[in-house]
Structures are given as structure tokens and as C-alpha cells.
Design an enzyme around this catalytic site. Structure first.
Site, short mmCIF file in Angstrom:
data_model
loop_
_atom_site.label_atom_id
_atom_site.label_comp_id
_atom_site.label_asym_id
_atom_site.label_seq_id
_atom_site.Cartn_x
_atom_site.Cartn_y
_atom_site.Cartn_z
N GLY A 191 0.81 -1.21 0.00
CA GLY A 191 0.00 0.00 0.00
C GLY A 191 0.85 1.26 0.00
O GLY A 191 2.00 1.25 -0.47
N SER A 192 0.30 2.31 0.55
CA SER A 192 0.95 3.62 0.52
C SER A 192 1.96 3.76 1.65
O SER A 192 1.84 3.10 2.69
CB SER A 192 -0.10 4.73 0.66
N PRO A 193 2.96 4.63 1.47
CA PRO A 193 3.92 4.88 2.55
C PRO A 193 3.25 5.42 3.81
O PRO A 193 3.69 5.10 4.92
CB PRO A 193 4.87 5.92 1.94
N GLY A 196 1.80 2.52 5.51
CA GLY A 196 2.92 1.67 5.87
C GLY A 196 3.57 2.10 7.18
O GLY A 196 3.98 1.25 7.99
N GLU A 213 5.65 -3.32 1.01
CA GLU A 213 5.70 -3.12 -0.44
C GLU A 213 4.97 -1.82 -0.72
O GLU A 213 3.73 -1.77 -0.71
CB GLU A 213 5.04 -4.30 -1.16
N CYS A 251 2.08 0.50 -8.38
CA CYS A 251 3.26 0.93 -7.63
C CYS A 251 4.53 0.91 -8.48
O CYS A 251 5.45 1.68 -8.24
CB CYS A 251 3.44 0.05 -6.39
#
Length: 486
Positions: A191-193, A196, A213, A251
Site C-alpha cells: 500500500g501507501s507509505p 505503511g 511493499e 506501484c
């Protein structure tokens, strides 16, 4: 309260199943992999329908990027899992003679997998394949932004896989928070930072290992190719890679292109031809393109284009269809580098092209920004290739193509820095969900006396030599034995 009870009950059942040790057998692992293959075979049409409902993916795109990826991965793991789980012998220094060493792969235990909405089938089942190949029990939390696919997985997986060892729990952030409160042995997040960081923070409370990831602004470098046909091939692959997989919502999708000023116009014209050929010319009648996932993401992309300085850089496209959540494939030439479109991951069908005086400047350009998940570079210059490899950092580097690394099981897939950490695919997935336990077996004879007090100069010299010259240390040992038994 019902959701809390579901999380707690599922967690307890997974714990009990893992303690029973049945997930460690090769028979169980192979049975689960075969079940995934049967699930895909039996429900291909339903998967196509779910992906069309969530993202308007065409069946061919759905098979290429979702079903086919998982079929390939499951078959590969099925053929290799018995070999992967076998203990591996390792060489042991002569100083330890007689002894033997092994690396013994064992499952972590209870695994939590968060998947993403843009490839909701493959990004759910691909890590699941690695987790069950390694012998773990798993809770899969699909993305609530792809509700049809989430519902399909929740209803179908229990019919095929061991429901006491593999569970699917649906929900939004509230369910994710409840899941993160449990003590997991491994967490795998795609997913997104921003999210994350939340996952990593929760995992830190229990010292749980995490694979993240994420994403990042993946650049494409287009060198001056001597053959005009090579530029056409590069443009075709860029167009297919930028807009083909989920309409730029990937991504590893191309975020922007770096090219020398003198060939920028040729690239743009070639991209336009491929866009019209692949997807059509009218935003109200675009073919073979996924839609933007929801209104929130649509508005985010529209806001990127609302910046007047960015809008002025559009050289193709830019039309929007809010009703159908479609955005035309859009090319921008030299938007401001400090604009949000060049500082944040785009994750959509907008393609900035940045011109340079010399393509060598691309190295400094990349190094001044966060490390990307992938770098794509079209070049025949072997020196430049080496320069990209040695002077930049990224999760992967692909020369003369885009995005194909994702379907290569023999290469690790993962990021570095802000694009994530950890790796998976093929054997790397098995390793990600396994602990490699070191095993050293020694004999009771001979006994190396210099390792024990009382200390003296001879023992100091012996230990020095043993660490410095292992073979010589063994000779000294044997010499000492000879003196002992003389």
C-alpha cells in the site's frame, strides 16, 4: 463488538492450528497451493466480473495482471516447495571438525497480510502463496476500496483452503486497527507509505518483522537510440506500461520520463499514436482502460492538473469524465519540478516528460530524489547501463522494457528506502515468510583445550592463529593431540 470478536476468534483459531503443527507438512502446503489453482480455474469468470465492478478492468488485462500472475506463481511454488523446505547443508570451518552445519527453514507462525486495491486478486494471493508455502497460518485483509474482489475472496477462499489455517477478514481502517493490535509473527503490507508507517509503528510494539511493499516515483530514462525503430518500440512499451496496467494506478508504474530535449518531440508524437491506437481518442469512449478507483482519488488527480503552471504543460489529453471516473491519458512536457505532480507519486494516467541537455544528467536527477521502487532505462550504451546500476539505488532496474520484472519468479521483488523493504516472488516469497534456523552439530571428541582457562601465552597464540588461519589452527589441534597421546 462483532468485528472485535471476529478478529479475536480468528486469531485464536490460527494459533491453535499452528500449534497442531499440521501446516508444517509438505502435504498440507501442496494441498493449499493446489486449492488456489482450483479456485482460479473454477471462478475465472467471477474474478473477471469482480475486477470489472471495482476497476472496470478488461478480462484480458485481468488475466494478464491478476489471474495469470497467480497461476504462474502457484505452479512454480508447487513444483519447488519440497526442495525449498528441506534443510540446506552449509560448509563448516575445519576448526570445528568433526561437525556439520545446516540451515533449517521454519515457518514464522501467524501471518497478517494486507493487500492493495489496484491489483486486488494478485496482490492478495501472491503473498498468500509464499506464506502457506512456508507453512504459516494466515489472515488476509483485502482492501475495502475493491469491495467486489474483497467479497469474492472472503466468500471463496474458505471453500477451497484450510479454513482453520487461512482466513479472510473484510473491513476498513477500524478492522485493520483491531488486527494490528494482535501479536503477529510476521506482517506483510502492500500500500501507501503513509499507511505503511502506521503498520510499522504497530508492529514495533511487538517487535514483529514487517515486509512493506510501497511505491514511489518510478522514472523511465530514454537514451538517444541510434535506430528510429528502437524509439518506436520504447514509446510503445512506455505507453503500454504507463496506461495499460490499471491506468497508471500501479506501484511499479511509470511516474515520469527523462529524455534529452532533442528527441522529446519524437517521443511525444510516438506516444500519442500509441495512445490513440491502444485506448482511443475520446475520454467519454475510452477502451481497454481501467477507471480511477474512486471519487477521492479522482479528485486528487484533478487537483494535480488544476495547478495553472501544470495545466500549461499539457501537450496531450487532460480531459476528465467525473461521472465514470475516467481521466484521459495525459502527457505533460516540463511541468515545474516543485509542483506536486513532480514531488508526490502520481498513481494515475498523467505522464510528465522532463527534458535534459544530456541524458547523463538523469543520474544526478534521480539521486536528488527518494529511492524509487523501479528504474526503467531504454539504452544500448553499456557504459551508461553500468553507471545506472552503480550510481543509483532502487528496488530494481529494468533495461529496455517496463514492469515485466513483476512476473519473473526468479528475481526478487521489493523496494528500498521509502519504496519499501523486504522482497518476495518465487523462492524469495518462501524466504520472506520463513525463519532460517542455524543448526550446528558437533562431536564429543576431540576436545579443544586452549578454549578453556587457565589462560597462558600458548593459549593466546593458539587462539590468535586459529581465528586468523583456520587450517593452521586445525594443524595445531592435531599436533596437540599427537603430543597428548605420544
Amino acid at each position: 463488538m462483532e468485528a472485535v470478536a471476529e478478529v479475536g476468534g480468528s486469531y485464536a483459531e490460527l494459533s491453535q492450528t499452528f500449534r497442531s503443527r499440521r501446516t508444517r507438512s509438505v502435504a498440507w502446503r501442496k494441498a493449499q497451493l493446489q486449492a488456489i489453482l482450483k479456485l482460479l480455474h473454477d471462478h475465472e469468470v467471477q474474478i473477471f466480473d469482480a475486477l470489472h465492478q471495482d476497476l472496470r478492468k478488461h478480462p484480458v488485462e485481468s488475466f494478464r495482471d491478476e489471474i495469470g500472475v497467480v497461476l504462474k506463481s502457484a505452479n512454480y511454488s508447487l513444483s519447488c516447495v519440497e526442495k525449498w523446505m528441506a534443510p540446506k547443508k552449509v560448509p563448516i570451518p575445519l576448526l570445528f571438525f568433526p561437525s556439520k552445519g545446516e540451515v533449517f527453514p521454519e515457518p514464522f507462525g501467524l501471518v497478517l497480510i494486507f493487500s492493495s486495491w489496484n491489483f486486488p486478486i494478485s496482490l492478495s494471493l501472491e503473498p498468500l502463496i509464499g506464506a502457506i508455502s512456508a507453512g504459516n497460518t494466515v489472515i488476509l485483509k483485502p482492501s475495502d476500496l475493491a469491495p467486489a474482489c474483497s467479497s469474492f475472496l472472503a466468500k471463496t477462499i474458505p471453500l477451497y483452503l484450510d479454513s482453520n489455517a487461512v482466513k479472510v477478514i473484510e473491513g476498513g481502517m477500524d478492522i485493520a486497527e483491531k488486527l494490528l493490535q494482535q501479536k503477529w509473527d510476521k506482517i506483510f503490507f502492500t500500500g501507501s507509505p503513509q499507511v505503511g508507517r502506521i503498520v510499522m509503528s504497530a508492529a514495533a510494539k511487538h517487535l514483529t518483522p514487517v515486509t512493506l511493499e510501497l511505491g514511489g516515483k518510478c522514472p523511465t530514462i530514454l537514451d538517444s537510440l541510434p535506430n528510429p525503430s528502437d524509439i518506436k518500440v520504447a514509446a510503445k512499451r512506455i505507453a503500454g506500461g504507463k496506461w495499460g496496467p490499471c491506468n497508471g494506478q500501479a506501484c511499479i508504474g511509470i511516474d515520469y520520463v527523462l529524455v534529452e530535449d532533442r528527441i522529446a518531440s519524437a517521443l511525444i508524437e510516438s506516444l500519442k499514436k500509441n495512445i490513440n491506437r491502444f485506448y482511443g481518442e475520446n475520454v467519454n469512449n475510452l477502451e481497454n482502460l481501467s477507471r480511477i478507483v474512486n471519487k477521492q482519488h479522482f479528485d486528487r488527480l484533478r487537483n494535480l492538473l488544476d495547478d495553472p503552471s501544470v495545466a500549461a504543460s499539457i501537450v496531450h489529453g487532460g480531459s476528465l469524465d467525473e461521472k465514470n471516473l475516467m481521466i484521459e491519458p495525459t502527457i505533460l512536457l516540463n511541468p515545474p519540478l516543485d509542483a506536486e505532480i513532480m514531488t508526490e507519486e502520481i498513481f494515475g494516467p498523467l505522464l510528465p516528460i522532463i527534458t535534459l541537455n544530456n541524458i547523463q544528467e538523469s543520474i544526478e536527477f534521480l539521486n536528488s530524489r527518494p529511492k524509487p521502487l523501479a528504474i526503467y532505462a531504454f539504452t544500448k550504451d553499456e557504459t551508461f547501463k553500468k553507471q545506472i546500476l552503480t550510481e543509483t539505488s532502487s528496488g530494481s532496474v529494468i533495461f529496455n522494457d517496463v514492469m515485466v520484472q513483476f512476473v519473473c519468479d526468479t528475481l526478487p521483488f521489493g523496494g528500498v528506502g521509502q519504496s519499501g523493504f523486504g522482497r518476495y516472488h518465487g523462492k524469495y516469497s518462501f524466504d520472506t515468510f520463513s525463519h532460517e534456523k542455524a543448526v550446528l552439530q558437533r562431536s564429543f571428541f576431540p576436545e579443544l583445550e586452549p578454549r578453556y582457562p587457565p589462560w597462558n601465552d600458548f593459549k593466546m597464540q593458539f587462539i590468535r592463529l586459529a581465528y586468523r588461519f583456520d587450517y593452521f589452527g586445525l594443524l595445531l589441534l592435531l599436533s596437540g593431540l599427537k603430543r597428548t597421546f605420544a
